[in-house]
Design a protein around this motif. Structure first.
Motif, mmCIF file in Angstrom:
data_model
loop_
_atom_site.group_PDB
_atom_site.id
_atom_site.type_symbol
_atom_site.label_atom_id
_atom_site.label_comp_id
_atom_site.label_asym_id
_atom_site.label_seq_id
_atom_site.Cartn_x
_atom_site.Cartn_y
_atom_site.Cartn_z
ATOM 1 N N ASN A 52 8.741 15.880 15.329
ATOM 2 C CA ASN A 52 8.880 14.306 13.940
ATOM 3 C C ASN A 52 7.389 13.979 13.466
ATOM 4 O O ASN A 52 7.824 12.723 12.563
ATOM 5 C CB ASN A 52 10.145 12.937 14.755
ATOM 6 C CG ASN A 52 9.038 12.940 15.435
ATOM 7 O OD1 ASN A 52 8.154 12.304 16.002
ATOM 8 N ND2 ASN A 52 9.489 11.019 16.412
ATOM 9 N N ARG A 84 9.000 10.790 5.579
ATOM 10 C CA ARG A 84 10.111 9.446 6.370
ATOM 11 C C ARG A 84 10.878 9.427 5.903
ATOM 12 O O ARG A 84 11.789 9.532 7.452
ATOM 13 C CB ARG A 84 8.972 8.252 5.814
ATOM 14 C CG ARG A 84 7.208 7.936 6.110
ATOM 15 C CD ARG A 84 7.527 7.028 4.976
ATOM 16 N NE ARG A 84 6.791 6.967 3.862
ATOM 17 C CZ ARG A 84 6.950 6.230 2.855
ATOM 18 N NH1 ARG A 84 8.218 6.009 3.288
ATOM 19 N NH2 ARG A 84 6.502 6.489 1.954
ATOM 20 N N ARG A 87 12.292 11.732 8.854
ATOM 21 C CA ARG A 87 12.256 10.973 10.240
ATOM 22 C C ARG A 87 13.173 10.168 10.760
ATOM 23 O O ARG A 87 14.107 10.225 11.726
ATOM 24 C CB ARG A 87 11.267 10.224 10.052
ATOM 25 C CG ARG A 87 9.672 11.229 10.684
ATOM 26 C CD ARG A 87 8.274 10.421 10.780
ATOM 27 N NE ARG A 87 7.642 10.972 11.666
ATOM 28 C CZ ARG A 87 6.168 10.686 10.779
ATOM 29 N NH1 ARG A 87 5.759 9.111 9.979
ATOM 30 N NH2 ARG A 87 4.925 11.097 11.217
ATOM 31 N N SER A 88 13.486 9.582 9.425
ATOM 32 C CA SER A 88 14.865 8.178 9.551
ATOM 33 C C SER A 88 15.612 9.094 9.818
ATOM 34 O O SER A 88 17.352 8.308 10.880
ATOM 35 C CB SER A 88 15.176 7.147 8.645
ATOM 36 O OG SER A 88 15.838 8.130 7.564
ATOM 37 N N MET A 92 14.223 7.941 18.169
ATOM 38 C CA MET A 92 14.047 8.910 19.041
ATOM 39 C C MET A 92 14.072 7.259 19.580
ATOM 40 O O MET A 92 14.100 6.417 19.617
ATOM 41 C CB MET A 92 12.676 8.861 18.114
ATOM 42 C CG MET A 92 10.877 8.887 19.605
ATOM 43 S SD MET A 92 10.198 9.597 18.649
ATOM 44 C CE MET A 92 8.829 10.344 20.162
ATOM 45 N N PRO A 112 15.884 -0.130 11.646
ATOM 46 C CA PRO A 112 15.933 0.937 11.225
ATOM 47 C C PRO A 112 16.578 1.249 10.109
ATOM 48 O O PRO A 112 16.417 1.627 8.524
ATOM 49 C CB PRO A 112 16.738 1.903 11.886
ATOM 50 C CG PRO A 112 16.940 1.487 13.297
ATOM 51 C CD PRO A 112 16.067 0.124 12.458
ATOM 52 N N ILE A 115 14.909 -0.650 6.500
ATOM 53 C CA ILE A 115 14.324 0.624 5.750
ATOM 54 C C ILE A 115 14.857 1.388 5.296
ATOM 55 O O ILE A 115 14.308 1.882 4.281
ATOM 56 C CB ILE A 115 12.821 1.500 7.356
ATOM 57 C CG1 ILE A 115 12.471 0.755 8.121
ATOM 58 C CG2 ILE A 115 12.560 2.712 6.983
ATOM 59 C CD1 ILE A 115 11.160 1.215 9.208
ATOM 60 N N ALA B 126 8.566 6.256 13.244
ATOM 61 C CA ALA B 126 9.988 7.273 13.645
ATOM 62 C C ALA B 126 11.097 7.466 13.095
ATOM 63 O O ALA B 126 11.745 8.179 13.159
ATOM 64 C CB ALA B 126 9.371 7.563 15.374
ATOM 65 N N MET B 127 11.359 5.784 12.599
ATOM 66 C CA MET B 127 12.653 4.958 11.796
ATOM 67 C C MET B 127 12.502 6.314 10.951
ATOM 68 O O MET B 127 13.180 5.787 9.571
ATOM 69 C CB MET B 127 12.593 4.005 12.450
ATOM 70 C CG MET B 127 13.045 3.660 13.101
ATOM 71 S SD MET B 127 13.099 1.790 12.826
ATOM 72 C CE MET B 127 12.464 1.511 15.487
ATOM 73 N N GLY B 128 10.711 6.526 9.793
ATOM 74 C CA GLY B 128 10.815 6.639 8.571
ATOM 75 C C GLY B 128 10.156 5.369 7.866
ATOM 76 O O GLY B 128 9.790 5.597 6.411
#
Ligand SMILES: Nc1ncnc2c1ncn2[C@@H]1O[C@H](COP(=O)(O)OP(=O)(O)OP(=O)(O)O)[C@@H](O)[C@H]1O
Ligand SMILES: [Mg+2]
Lengths: 355, 244
Positions: A52, A84, A87-88, A92, A112, A115, B126-128
């Protein structure tokens, strides 16, 4: 689902260079649980962190769900918006859980979603749903410090699933847990893999983990993948270190002028009385040095180490008979360097003794 | 000097001190927090690694911190006049107080933020999450107990500085301690002032400790009654958590 080609990672610090990954080609198919195993320092964490792009590969490409992440990375050290976003969509989980102590369990799972810019109501609905899924609905208002290790990892898993990822990366997710908790977390991952069709790439140094939930596995040594394939394929590969470590049998020859043979049974062959047939047909005495029966990747597998009188040359015919029966047969000291490597690698790889 | 003479003086001095300290703390926090966070982010291995920026900020902070407050006050006089139109009085004292406290607080922030587990930063990446998300959702909330302790320390130091500023005509408790106690030999007035300062500082320290501790104990002290929390000495903020 996850493909890496020629993935290379060189760490440079104060003039010293460490090659953690040396041209890794990994292919994880959609919907499978893929285990990467290897000793400390083999480069497992580097590999999963490159997937990632938490760590930027020195060379090579990473493709996840058809998106070339290395192309999104850009040149700078900071992750751009596209990376990004990608990655979302990749969950992980971490060895040490990495939960925020300043937030409740529910708020951790909502992070998350914050975000991703989801609304408050949507966040709490999703978070509660996920906590329910991992069996922690009643802990929503607790703080991480009030949870056991296993519960913390469940929160970590719920959090990783918040962005509806297709891929879950797990770096030693069970290494900080006791065997029983490990089992329950692995079961949870297995269930999620089946229920949600989640592709799981997991890193571990415990053979038991691979044995319990992996469909495929790869063995890493010094930054390279030295063996990989589905667990079935590996078990059927003569001289496979992974197979030997997954399923070790032991037993020493009782003297010179003996031939030691490892026989692996899959599924149906296990039910046939091959050994007594062999004994009767060729009128030889067979001693069983060691044997084990186990379930690997949900399948019955048996392995047996037997000893035949006389040197290998005298036993070519009986060994041929065993092969004819559809069994996988390895002769110690023959079939390449299989046997000595087996003996060497098994104790290193298998940390928690395999019964 | 009788109590009825002293009381209005003391009252005014208290307000002046709180006014000076209050404003300068606010400015120190507003200025020092980003500076401290920036020091961590631009450091080697940080999210915004930038050696030049890091060295420059670090040097400025070091120079400002190593300067004795009295000298800073004098050195900043023309700047103070430009901002407030005067160099004496309570308002004028706020300028050097705040400027002296910014680097002090920034260093404390740097230390507090550095303590945050890097794994948490990685989890958010890692979550962005971007760097700003990391600062807002991880670095600040996770270091909040330490940040509150840092702010408390800054306030206490500022009260000391403000007494010094008081001696050059800024008003406040330091001012009357010097004017009445030292110059007019009103020892009673001086001791009362000292007593008031001691009480104020203890109260602030106590409140700060309490706030920091109850934040650090989030989720840990829920079964501990409040009263016990007050009496027991600070337990280690991080208890070893049992694996299941
Ligand atoms: N940030 C880093 N800087 C420099 N070297 C590193 C860094 N991270 C890892 N390495 C080196 O790269 C090699 C591979 O490390 P990695 O963490 O990938 O191993 P691992 O297989 O995950 O080991 P373990 O099982 O102990 O976690 C090691 O030699 C390690 O010292
Ligand atoms: Mg590792």
């Amino acid at each position: 689902m996850i493909t890496t080609t020629g993935l290379t990672k060189v760490y440079r610090s104060r003039g010293r260079e460490v090659t953690a990954l040396d041209g890794v080609d990994l292919h994880v198919r959609e919907g499978e649980v893929y285990g990467v195993i290897g000793q400390s320092g083999a480069g497992k964490s580097s590999l999963i962190r490159c997937v990632n792009l938490l760590e930027k590969p020195t060379a090579g490409t990473v493709t996840v769900d058809g998106v070339d992440l290395t192309a999104l990375a850009g040149r700078g050290q900071r992750a751009g918006r596209e990376l990004r976003e990608a990655r979302s969509r990749i969950g992980m989980v971490f060895q040490h859980f990495n939960l925020l102590s300043s937030r409740t369990v529910q708020d951790n799972v909502e992070l998350p979603l914050e975000i991703l810019g989801k609304s408050g109501r949507e966040r709490s609905r999703k978070a509660l749903e996920l906590l329910d899924l991992v069996g922690l609905a009643d802990k929503a208002k607790s703080y991480p410090s009030q949870l056991s290790g296993g519960q913390k990892q469940r929160v970590g898993i719920a959090r990783a699933l918040a962005g509806d990822p297709k891929v879950l990366l797990s770096d030693e997710a069970t290494s900080a847990l006791d065997p029983e908790t490990t089992r329950s977390i692995l079961e949870l991952l297995r269930d999620l893999n089946r229920q949600l069709g989640l592709t799981v790439l997991l890193i571990t140094h415990e053979m038991d983990v691979v044995k319990t939930i992996c469909d495929s596995a790869a063995l890493m040594e010094h930054g390279r993948i030295v063996e990989s394939g589905t667990v079935d394929e590996l078990l059927a590969t003569p001289g496979s270190e992974l197979a030997a470590a997954l399923f070790p049998v032991s037993g020493e020859a009782s003297g010179d002028e003996r031939t030691v043979v490892d026989v692996t049974f899959h599924g149906e062959a296990a039910t046939q009385p091959v050994i007594s047939q062999l004994s009767r047909t060729y009128n030889i005495d067979i001693s069983i040095l060691g044997a084990a029966m186990d379930t690997v990747a949900g399948r019955q597998v048996g392995r047996m180490r037997i000893e035949l009188p006389g040197a290998f040359e005298e036993n070519v015919v009986p060994i041929g008979f065993l092969r004819e029966q559809g069994l996988q047969v390895e002769v110690a000291g023959h079939d390449g360097e299989a046997a000595p490597r087996l003996a060497e690698s098994a104790p290193q790889l298998v940390k928690e003794g395999v019964k | 000097m009788t109590w009825s003479e002293m009381q209005p003086l003391l009252e005014q001095a208290c307000w002046d001190t709180l006014y000076m300290v209050g404003w300068s703390t606010l400015i120190a926090v507003v200025g020092g927090l980003p500076l401290g966070v920036l020091l961590v982010l631009t450091d080697r291995g940080g999210l915004l690694q930038n050696t030049v920026v890091n060295k420059v900020i670090g040097q400025i902070v070091n120079i400002a911190r190593s300067m004795p407050f009295i000298i800073l006050m004098v050195a900043l006089m023309s700047f103070t006049r430009w901002i407030t139109g005067t160099t004496i009085g309570v308002e004028a004292a706020i300028v050097p107080l705040a400027i002296g406290a910014i680097p002090f607080f920034a260093r404390l922030v740097e230390t507090a933020v550095r303590e945050v587990d890097h794994g948490l930063v990685e989890a958010v990446q890692a979550m962005g999450g971007n760097t700003w998300t990391v600062v807002r959702k991880v670095l600040i909330p996770e270091s909040l107990p330490s940040l509150i302790s840092s702010a408390t320390t800054t306030i206490v130091v500022l009260i000391g500085y403000s007494a010094m500023a008081g001696t050059v005509g800024a008003g406040g408790l330091g001012d009357i301690a010097v004017r009445y106690g030292y110059q007019r030999f009103e020892t009673g007035m001086m001791w009362i002032t000292v007593g008031v300062l001691a009480v104020v500082i203890s109260a602030i320290q106590f409140a700060g400790d309490l706030a920091a501790r109850s934040l650090a104990r989030r989720g840990r002290g829920s079964t501990v009654p409040k009263l016990r929390l007050l009496r027991t000495p600070a337990p280690a903020a991080v208890e070893p958590t049992k694996a299941s």
